[in-house]
Design an enzyme around this catalytic site. Sequence first.
Site, PDB file in Angstrom:
ATOM      1  CB  SER A 144      -2.872   1.028  -2.405  1.00  0.00           C
ATOM      2  OG  SER A 144      -2.030   0.291  -2.955  1.00  0.00           O
ATOM      3  CE1 TYR A 169      -4.030   4.151  -5.702  1.00  0.00           C
ATOM      4  CE2 TYR A 169      -2.250   2.894  -5.723  1.00  0.00           C
ATOM      5  CZ  TYR A 169      -3.465   2.950  -5.999  1.00  0.00           C
ATOM      6  OH  TYR A 169      -4.212   1.846  -5.083  1.00  0.00           O
TER       7      TYR A 169
END
Length: 352
Positions: A144, A169
């Site tokens: 990501s 995350y």
Amino acid sequence: MNILVTGAAGFIGSFVVQRFAGRGDNVTGLDNINTYYDPALKFARLAEAGISREDAEKWYRFAESSVYGDHYRFIRMNLEDTDAMRMLFANGRFDAVVNLGAQAGVRYSITNPRAYIESNIDGFINVLEGCRDNGVGHLVYASSSSVYGLNGKVPFSEHDGIAHPVSLYAATKKSNELMAHSYSQLYGLPTTGLRFFTVYGPWGRPDMSPFLFMDAILHDRPIKVFNNGDMWRDFTYIDDIVEGIVRITSVIPQGDPDWDSTIADPATSSAPYRVYNIGNSQPTRLMDYIRCIENAAGREARKDFLPMQQGDVYRTYADSSALAAATGFKPDTPLQNGIDRTVAWFREFYNL
């Protein structure tokens, strides 16, 4: 090829399985269809690939019905179920694995951190072990743009360090890259990590800003504009993301014999390991992005201006030159074109 795609009912995964199966690869799609957001959307994505809801709801069983016949089958499974994953890999004989399954969402990780450890760490080690034990030729996995965290240097380059994530995350995605490298180094497993930059498009996630803004604008509700609109995002259209994934799956990384450990470039290695950005390389100011949605929706948004949220970053901006060099492809869909298609899908799907 014989390919396993995890996260097959997700936004990106649902497109990827159809691309692979549509060109004749044999695809096994895996997803647990959790309730992080409305499962009805996930079942609808599976239906687009010919998987009935009845088949999709079965745990640990391959669905037989598919518009691609023998080319696509679906199994409902948790990545963190070690025994089931071991059996899946032993029976699957996969040439390549595309791991898109994960607990998504920056903000949700602030209030529910354990879900990210279970799926993104425990689940990922099961994927790595399955690949190692069964001779998988290439593991491609989702990272990501969030891993860049507090990095201030733009555009974000894979060759820069990522030492300061601002959400759990992001930390789990950075952990995935480190775990993948250790398996590449120890066991010679070829691994490629893809750092996605703000993916949007038809069939997108309801917790992402395109969905939230479209839903609010079309229902005449105010939208939440964080940091008073002073943010930038490198929006990347779903078709470009899928094209990058499909192409890179065939580009199996090799160890770089000239890799210099005194410099330690984090994007490459003496092991068969690579990391690539996959983004449009055209960051857009948040207010201009909202204007694109207003143009497509044919109405102006009512806006509530708010401070920056925890876990958010000010700017994302991908340097995708390494991906272009490796695959001959660079994302380039203009934002207004992508938003127009997304709003058109949204209206049709929700009968607005």
